[in-house]
Design an enzyme around this catalytic site. Structure first.
Site, short mmCIF file in Angstrom:
data_model
loop_
_atom_site.label_atom_id
_atom_site.label_comp_id
_atom_site.label_asym_id
_atom_site.label_seq_id
_atom_site.Cartn_x
_atom_site.Cartn_y
_atom_site.Cartn_z
CE LYS A 240 44.71 49.22 29.85
NZ LYS A 240 44.76 48.22 30.79
CD GLU A 327 41.97 37.45 41.01
OE1 GLU A 327 42.32 36.47 40.24
OE2 GLU A 327 41.79 38.67 40.59
NE ARG A 355 39.31 33.46 37.89
CZ ARG A 355 39.63 34.00 36.77
NH1 ARG A 355 40.69 34.74 36.42
NH2 ARG A 355 38.62 33.97 35.82
C1 LIG Z 1 39.84 37.60 37.60
C2 LIG Z 1 39.86 39.13 37.38
N1 LIG Z 1 40.61 39.95 38.15
C3 LIG Z 1 40.97 41.16 37.98
C4 LIG Z 1 40.62 41.87 36.96
C5 LIG Z 1 40.66 43.39 36.57
N2 LIG Z 1 40.99 43.40 35.41
C6 LIG Z 1 40.32 44.01 34.30
S1 LIG Z 1 41.10 44.20 33.22
C7 LIG Z 1 42.45 44.05 33.98
C8 LIG Z 1 43.82 44.14 33.48
C9 LIG Z 1 44.15 43.14 32.33
O1 LIG Z 1 45.14 43.36 31.64
P1 LIG Z 1 45.49 42.76 30.16
O2 LIG Z 1 45.01 41.42 30.02
O3 LIG Z 1 46.98 43.19 29.80
O4 LIG Z 1 44.74 43.84 29.32
P2 LIG Z 1 44.59 45.32 28.89
O5 LIG Z 1 43.87 46.05 29.84
O6 LIG Z 1 46.29 45.64 29.10
O7 LIG Z 1 44.08 45.41 27.47
C10 LIG Z 1 42.49 43.69 35.37
C11 LIG Z 1 43.17 43.27 36.11
C12 LIG Z 1 39.34 41.01 36.39
N3 LIG Z 1 38.29 41.61 35.09
N4 LIG Z 1 39.21 39.48 36.39
#
Ligand SMILES: Cc1ncc(C[n+]2csc(CCOP(=O)(O)OP(=O)(O)O)c2C)c(N)n1
Ligand SMILES: CC(=O)[C@@H](O)[C@H](O)COP(=O)(O)O
Ligand SMILES: [Mg+2]
Length: 618
Positions: A240, A327, A355
């Site tokens: 990242k 969640e 959710r």
């Molecule tokens: C239901 C939900 N919970 C929390 C989020 C906030 N959120 C957006 S991206 C993310 C992290 C995602 O991690 P990953 O799938 O590993 O993707 P990366 O950012 O590492 O590419 C979170 C927690 C969201 N978008 N949707």
């Protein structure tokens, strides 16, 4: 390098490039992403980490005949740049500009809209199943992060896909990061040899692990996946923030999300002009509560950084739990904590709370467990737009028996409200907005306007001055639960015999005070609770014959609806106007501008009041 990208108007152009031009294309994409996020903010880290992945995907799969679904969609800026949106990327996340995540209305290369995590596998399997049923032969690919595999919905999709004959392609973008460090057993497992066994046991062909920045290796693996006749996962290892040292050096989030110009001297910093946010103010009072009472425990579903809990995690490592993008689990985990006698505080964005609705109903409210929900980003969120608006929490929570819903106006309200909630026998909500704390208005800074005496409609609700003093004092001193609980509504301006009352929820009380300053016979009532209502205060407001109810949430089923229900049941019929978020999914933009457009600012409230009084021209 930018000229390589300037020659790409569509994915067809990407496939036409000679292989030796691709590193230059990736460099140009990184340059564009860094420049864009530097100017307008955005999801820098994830998008930088997915550049090679997205170039390889477009080399192998032919959108829109093939469909690419990106979980959340925050990592897809390179996809936007390669699919005809390069020249508009400077409008990213702004009103009428490029969307924060994917949206088929923006490009037919975007298969489905998203913004919430853990949806891509289920949506992709549905899309593939529907396409096959209707005779479509295109491939469907779900690109999911390791963080997305901490969410249950992803597993519902994996389970169904792995048992299905459909050749779904899942690309796991594994950077071992969520927004901050990833949590739980699954992400850790992915970095062991058990990753293969894990996916194969779920019925997938496993390809990998592949270097997610090696275009040749990625392309070969994706071609093999495309040729598969059964479900297949390509496990790509990425970094990242790759290619931008300040993001790579950002240990906390690798530059996950940022506002414009949020890096200085080569460091990524969250810059808000020095004023604390509501989230930071809440974290402050939460820290006091954690300090004061060993039963208090905080739970966040993967938003440690966004909810300003990083410092508290360091201070109370065993009592601040990041449970991943989960969640539903977060809420029911809190129910278990409460049943054990702990005092759980679930710190969660309004939009993500959606959710976990059944968990709130079935696991918390039905048994009447004293879980406190700190609902952050309640109301307009701005750049994240329609998928992230905090529009519905008041409405979807109000019907739940025994659930008290508080809304602070200013940061000083958070302590008293949290202490009240922690004393409550049943579940409570505190909802507060995204953004920085407001200045205290004169009426609050120097004590309250003189209350003209007891309410003319029954018992005085309470002595606003004493309550305010209590609130103000508590702002200055450490809070002790003895100073509470808070009674119901709070008169911010109380005029005997007023003709009109502005009834507000949360920070809108400040706009109402400003609106009423020039109106000698208007009162302002801060409802303080969306539920249960302070009926005496609201009936006093009705006595003036004109009531404007304003809330930063949907007008359907919110505070305004509750007030109308009260008046109907009480047989009073003042003229009432309801102001709030309209019956549409509000798009991305500047929340302050949108507030003004919706009439949820002082001028809008004044206009609504005058219209109700038939004094538009005044
Ligand atoms: C239901 C939900 N919970 C929390 C989020 C906030 N959120 C957006 S991206 C993310 C992290 C995602 O991690 P990953 O799938 O590993 O993707 P990366 O950012 O590492 O590419 C979170 C927690 C969201 N978008 N949707
Ligand atoms: C993509 C996602 O869902 C999160 O990164 C979200 O955008 C964070 O929102 P805030 O910027 O309000 O913390
Ligand atoms: Mg990740």
């Amino acid at each position: 390098m930018a000229d390589v990208l300037s020659g790409v108007a569509s994915p067809t152009d990407v496939r036409a490039l000679p292989e030796d031009a691709l590193p230059g294309l990736c460099e140009a994409l990184r340059e564009a992403i860094i420049t864009t996020c530097g100017r307008v903010g955005g999801h820098l880290g994830a998008s930088l980490g997915a550049v090679e992945l997205i170039v390889a995907l477009h080399r192998v799969f032919h959108t829109p005949q093939d469909a690419l679904l990106f979980d959340v969609g925050h990592q897809a800026y390179a996809h936007k740049l390669l699919t005809g949106r390069r020249d508009r990327m400077h409008t990213l996340r702004q009103a009428d500009g490029i969307a924060p995540f994917l949206d088929p209305r923006e490009s037919h290369h975007d298969a489905l809209a998203a913004g919430h995590a853990c949806t891509a596998i289920s949506a992709a399997l549905g899309l593939l199943s529907g396409r096959r049923q209707l005779g479509h032969t295109g491939h469907v690919v779900a690109v999911v992060g390791d963080g997305a595999l901490t969410g249950g919905l992803s597993f519902e999709g994996l389970n169904n896909a792995g048992g299905s004959p459909l050749p779904l392609v899942v690309v796991l973008n594994d950077n071992q990061m969520s927004i901050s460090a990833n949590v739980g057993a699954i992400p850790a497992l992915l970095r062991t040899r058990n990753a293969r066994a894990f996916f194969e046991s779920l019925g997938f062909t496993y390809l990998g692990p592949v270097d997610g920045h090696d275009l040749g290796a990625l392309t070969r693996a994706l071609r093999e996946a495309k040729a598969s006749s059964r479900p297949v996962v390509v496990h790509a290892l990425t970094k990242k923030g790759r290619g931008f040292p300040p993001a790579e050096a950002d240990e906390q989030t690798r530059g996950h999300a940022m506002g414009p110009y949020e890096w200085r001297d080569g460091k990524l910093v969250r810059s808000r002009g020095g004023r604390p946010t509501y989230s930071e103010a809440f974290a402050q009072v939460l820290g006091d509560a954690l300090e004061r009472d060993p039963r208090v425990v905080a739970v966040t579903p993967a938003m440690l950084e966004g909810s300003a809990l990083t410092g508290l995690k360091a201070r109370f490592p065993d009592r601040v739990h990041d449970v991943g993008i989960a969640e539903q689990h977060a809420v029911t985990f809190c129910a278990g904590l409460a049943a054990a006698g702990a005092k759980p505080i679930c710190v969660i964005y309004s939009t993500f709370l959606q959710r976990a609705y059944d968990q709130i109903v079935h696991d918390v409210c039905l048994p009447g467990l004293p879980v406190v929900f700190a609902v952050d980003r309640a109301g307009l969120v701005g750049a994240d737009g329609a998928t992230h608006q905090g529009a519905y929490d008041v409405s979807f929570l109000r019907p739940l028996p025994g659930l008290t819903q508080w809304a602070p106006v200013v940061g000083e309200d958070l302590g008293p409200m949290l202490a009240t909630a922690l004393q409550a026998p049943g579940p409570s909500v505190l909802r507060f907005p995204r953004g920085t704390l407001p200045d205290l208005p004169p009426e609050m800074a120097q004590g309250w306007a003189d209350a003209p005496g007891p309410s003319s409609l029954g018992q005085p609700t309470h002595d606003a001055r004493a309550d305010a003093k209590g609130t103000m004092d508590s702002a200055a001193s450490r809070l002790t639960p003895a100073a509470l609980p808070i009674p119901g509504a709070r008169w911010l301006k109380r005029v005997a015999g007023s003709r009109l009352t502005l009834v507000t929820l949360g920070p809108l009380g400040l706009s109402a005070l400003e609106a009423a300053r020039s109106e000698p016979d208007w009162s302002v009532l801060d409802a303080r609770r969306a539920w249960p209502l302070d009926e005496a205060a609201l009936l006093e407001a009705a006595a003036g014959g004109h009531v404007v109810v304003a809330e930063e949430g949907t007008v359907r089923g919110g505070l305004g609806s509750a007030v109308l229900e009260l008046y109907a049941a009480s047989g009073v019929s003042p003229r009432v106007t309801l102001l709030g978020m309209p019956d549409v999914f509000l798009p991305h933009g500047d929340a302050r501008v949108q507030r003004t457009q919706l009439g949820l600012d002082a001028a809008g409230l004044r206009r609504a009041g005058r219209a109700l009084l038939g004094e538009e021209s005044r």
